[in-house]
Design a protein around this motif. Structure first.
Motif, PDB file in Angstrom:
ATOM      1  N   ALA A 178       5.131   8.443  -8.629  1.00  9.90           N
ATOM      2  CA  ALA A 178       5.777   7.736  -9.737  1.00  9.90           C
ATOM      3  C   ALA A 178       5.820   6.234  -9.533  1.00  9.90           C
ATOM      4  CB  ALA A 178       7.194   8.270  -9.924  1.00  9.90           C
ATOM      5  N   ILE A 179       6.098   5.792  -8.313  1.00 10.47           N
ATOM      6  CA  ILE A 179       6.407   4.377  -8.083  1.00 10.47           C
ATOM      7  C   ILE A 179       5.189   3.567  -7.672  1.00 10.47           C
ATOM      8  CG2 ILE A 179       7.736   2.829  -6.584  1.00 10.47           C
ATOM      9  CD1 ILE A 179       9.889   5.155  -6.649  1.00 10.47           C
ATOM     10  N   PHE A 180       4.317   4.127  -6.854  1.00 13.49           N
ATOM     11  CA  PHE A 180       3.174   3.351  -6.386  1.00 13.49           C
ATOM     12  C   PHE A 180       2.115   3.144  -7.456  1.00 13.49           C
ATOM     13  CE2 PHE A 180       3.870   4.309  -1.605  1.00 13.49           C
ATOM     14  CZ  PHE A 180       4.779   3.269  -1.551  1.00 13.49           C
ATOM     15  N   ARG A 181       2.298   3.752  -8.614  1.00 15.75           N
ATOM     16  CA  ARG A 181       1.358   3.485  -9.708  1.00 15.75           C
ATOM     17  C   ARG A 181       1.502   2.044 -10.211  1.00 15.75           C
ATOM     18  NH1 ARG A 181      -1.919   6.599 -12.637  1.00 15.75           N
ATOM     19  NH2 ARG A 181      -2.607   5.840 -14.662  1.00 15.75           N
ATOM     20  N   ASP A 182       2.663   1.465 -10.024  1.00 17.86           N
ATOM     21  CA  ASP A 182       2.928   0.110 -10.492  1.00 17.86           C
ATOM     22  C   ASP A 182       2.384  -0.925  -9.510  1.00 17.86           C
ATOM     23  OD1 ASP A 182       4.234   1.136 -12.703  1.00 17.86           O
ATOM     24  OD2 ASP A 182       6.204   1.083 -11.739  1.00 17.86           O
ATOM     25  N   TRP A 183       2.330  -2.164  -9.959  1.00 19.76           N
ATOM     26  CA  TRP A 183       1.969  -3.300  -9.117  1.00 19.76           C
ATOM     27  C   TRP A 183       2.948  -3.389  -7.937  1.00 19.76           C
ATOM     28  CZ3 TRP A 183      -1.848  -6.923  -8.922  1.00 19.76           C
ATOM     29  CH2 TRP A 183      -1.591  -8.080  -8.183  1.00 19.76           C
ATOM     30  N   PRO A 184       2.483  -3.744  -6.732  1.00 13.74           N
ATOM     31  CA  PRO A 184       1.132  -4.207  -6.415  1.00 13.74           C
ATOM     32  C   PRO A 184       0.177  -3.127  -5.912  1.00 13.74           C
ATOM     33  CG  PRO A 184       2.558  -4.629  -4.558  1.00 13.74           C
ATOM     34  CD  PRO A 184       3.432  -3.998  -5.609  1.00 13.74           C
ATOM     35  N   TYR A 185       0.642  -1.875  -5.777  1.00  5.63           N
ATOM     36  CA  TYR A 185      -0.229  -0.844  -5.203  1.00  5.63           C
ATOM     37  C   TYR A 185      -1.226  -0.290  -6.205  1.00  5.63           C
ATOM     38  CZ  TYR A 185       2.493  -1.189  -1.008  1.00  5.63           C
ATOM     39  OH  TYR A 185       3.088  -1.674   0.130  1.00  5.63           O
ATOM     40  N   LEU A 186      -0.810  -0.121  -7.464  1.00  5.21           N
ATOM     41  CA  LEU A 186      -1.713   0.383  -8.505  1.00  5.21           C
ATOM     42  C   LEU A 186      -2.379   1.687  -8.067  1.00  5.21           C
ATOM     43  CD1 LEU A 186      -3.395  -2.992  -9.557  1.00  5.21           C
ATOM     44  CD2 LEU A 186      -1.382  -1.902 -10.555  1.00  5.21           C
ATOM     45  N   TYR A 187      -1.572   2.564  -7.469  1.00  2.00           N
ATOM     46  CA  TYR A 187      -2.072   3.807  -6.894  1.00  2.00           C
ATOM     47  C   TYR A 187      -2.169   4.885  -7.969  1.00  2.00           C
ATOM     48  CZ  TYR A 187      -1.843   8.117  -4.078  1.00  2.00           C
ATOM     49  OH  TYR A 187      -2.064   9.355  -3.541  1.00  2.00           O
ATOM     50  N   ASP A 188      -3.367   5.403  -8.168  1.00  3.91           N
ATOM     51  CA  ASP A 188      -3.600   6.418  -9.186  1.00  3.91           C
ATOM     52  C   ASP A 188      -3.537   7.798  -8.540  1.00  3.91           C
ATOM     53  OD1 ASP A 188      -4.184   7.733 -11.493  1.00  3.91           O
ATOM     54  OD2 ASP A 188      -6.296   7.127 -11.584  1.00  3.91           O
ATOM     55  N   GLY A 189      -2.329   8.188  -8.138  1.00  5.83           N
ATOM     56  CA  GLY A 189      -2.151   9.481  -7.501  1.00  5.83           C
ATOM     57  C   GLY A 189      -1.475  10.461  -8.440  1.00  5.83           C
ATOM     58  N   ALA A 190      -1.906  11.699  -8.432  1.00  7.87           N
ATOM     59  CA  ALA A 190      -1.306  12.705  -9.313  1.00  7.87           C
ATOM     60  C   ALA A 190      -1.346  14.097  -8.710  1.00  7.87           C
ATOM     61  CB  ALA A 190      -2.024  12.711 -10.669  1.00  7.87           C
ATOM     62  N   ASP A 191      -1.850  14.209  -7.486  1.00  7.20           N
ATOM     63  CA  ASP A 191      -2.056  15.514  -6.876  1.00  7.20           C
ATOM     64  C   ASP A 191      -1.016  15.748  -5.781  1.00  7.20           C
ATOM     65  OD1 ASP A 191      -2.885  17.807  -5.650  1.00  7.20           O
ATOM     66  OD2 ASP A 191      -4.922  17.128  -5.216  1.00  7.20           O
ATOM     67  N   PRO A 192      -0.011  16.584  -6.032  1.00  7.05           N
ATOM     68  CA  PRO A 192       1.020  16.841  -5.017  1.00  7.05           C
ATOM     69  C   PRO A 192       0.454  17.402  -3.716  1.00  7.05           C
ATOM     70  CG  PRO A 192       1.714  17.646  -7.168  1.00  7.05           C
ATOM     71  CD  PRO A 192       0.267  17.286  -7.285  1.00  7.05           C
ATOM     72  N   VAL A 193      -0.627  18.168  -3.794  1.00 14.78           N
ATOM     73  CA  VAL A 193      -1.235  18.739  -2.587  1.00 14.78           C
ATOM     74  C   VAL A 193      -1.808  17.628  -1.717  1.00 14.78           C
ATOM     75  CG1 VAL A 193      -3.053  20.245  -1.702  1.00 14.78           C
ATOM     76  CG2 VAL A 193      -1.723  20.926  -3.721  1.00 14.78           C
ATOM     77  N   TYR A 194      -2.505  16.679  -2.355  1.00  9.42           N
ATOM     78  CA  TYR A 194      -3.040  15.527  -1.618  1.00  9.42           C
ATOM     79  C   TYR A 194      -1.899  14.729  -0.987  1.00  9.42           C
ATOM     80  CZ  TYR A 194      -5.070  10.932  -0.736  1.00  9.42           C
ATOM     81  OH  TYR A 194      -5.455   9.753  -0.136  1.00  9.42           O
ATOM     82  N   GLU A 195      -0.830  14.508  -1.746  1.00 11.76           N
ATOM     83  CA  GLU A 195       0.307  13.736  -1.248  1.00 11.76           C
ATOM     84  C   GLU A 195       0.918  14.406  -0.021  1.00 11.76           C
ATOM     85  OE1 GLU A 195       1.362  10.718  -2.393  1.00 11.76           O
ATOM     86  OE2 GLU A 195      -0.444  10.849  -3.599  1.00 11.76           O
ATOM     87  N   ARG A 196       1.108  15.695  -0.115  1.00 13.76           N
ATOM     88  CA  ARG A 196       1.707  16.403   1.018  1.00 13.76           C
ATOM     89  C   ARG A 196       0.811  16.314   2.246  1.00 13.76           C
ATOM     90  NH1 ARG A 196       5.791  20.148   1.543  1.00 13.76           N
ATOM     91  NH2 ARG A 196       5.697  21.379   3.459  1.00 13.76           N
ATOM     92  N   ARG A 197      -0.508  16.436   2.052  1.00 12.25           N
ATOM     93  CA  ARG A 197      -1.434  16.329   3.177  1.00 12.25           C
ATOM     94  C   ARG A 197      -1.362  14.935   3.805  1.00 12.25           C
ATOM     95  NH1 ARG A 197      -5.391  18.404   0.753  1.00 12.25           N
ATOM     96  NH2 ARG A 197      -6.463  16.520   0.066  1.00 12.25           N
TER      97      ARG A 197
END
Length: 212
Positions: free
Chosen positions: A28-47
């Motif tokens: 939710a938070i790293f999608r914003d500036w300055p990281y601009l992180y396009d993450g949406a996969d909880p499995v990837y996040e947990r790994r």
């Protein structure tokens, strides 16, 4: 009246209990500036976050609202247990990684900002680092050029806040880490610049203060 947040240090044995909350906040938070992180996969996040589950001295500072909901978290672990890109700049300079604690994610929902969470996150992570016997605390921040097209108008970097906590930019000390960036559709290598401070009377090693 704004209700205060409560904070606790969640150590290694309990990190599995909050790992899904941390993944949710990162997305939710790293999608914003300055990281601009396009993450949406909880499995990837947990790994990605499993590095904290493997480290016996890892910890997360958890922030909860007055209803007990986790609204923020800030992670830390021995630098020796971190991923290779974070270790490499210190290894190249001949440092004993056991003396360093690495401060990772700090995520907090926008509605809960302005209540002192940033100060508490640093103070409690430093407490965890000292308890583990570390001499120094370090973290890194993404480097973005001043003319980046996604830079919000009026955005102020956190350099001043970090300096007031006793941290200084470690000149020439950077690493590269890839993540999928908003608007690109693929992973992009990002430069991360290191900051650090001594946790006691022993000063930071001179090798980390030299701009090579």
């Amino acid at each position: 009246m704004i209700n205060p947040l409560s904070f606790e240090i969640c150590r290694a044995g309990r990190l599995a209990e909050i790992i899904d909350d941390l993944a949710r906040l990162r997305i939710a938070i790293f999608r914003d500036w300055p990281y601009l992180y396009d993450g949406a996969d909880p499995v990837y996040e947990r790994r990605y976050l499993e590095v904290y589950l493997r480290s016996p001295h890892a910890a997360a500072i958890v922030a909860r609202d007055d209803g007990g909901r986790i609204v923020g978290a800030s992670t830390c672990l021995p630098l020796a247990d971190e991923a290779a890109p974070m270790r490499a700049p210190f290894e190249v300079r001949g440092q004993d990684l056991r003396r360093f604690f690495y401060f990772g994610e700090s995520v907090l929902l926008p509605a809960c900002r302005g209540r002192g969470a940033g100060v508490r996150f640093f103070a409690l992570r430093e407490e965890a680092a000292r308890a583990a016997g570390a001499d120094f605390a370090v973290f890194c921040a993404v480097h973005r050029p001043p003319d980046h097209p996604a830079r919000p108008a009026g955005w102020v970097p956190l350099d001043g806040f970090w300096a007031r906590r006793g941290y200084a930019r470690l000149p020439g000390l950077s690493c590269t880490y890839p993540w999928k960036e908003v608007g690109t559709g693929h992973e992009v290598p990002h430069r991360l610049d290191f900051w650090g401070r001594a946790l006691g009377a022993v000063p930071l090693p001179e090798q980390l203060l030299e701009d090579r």
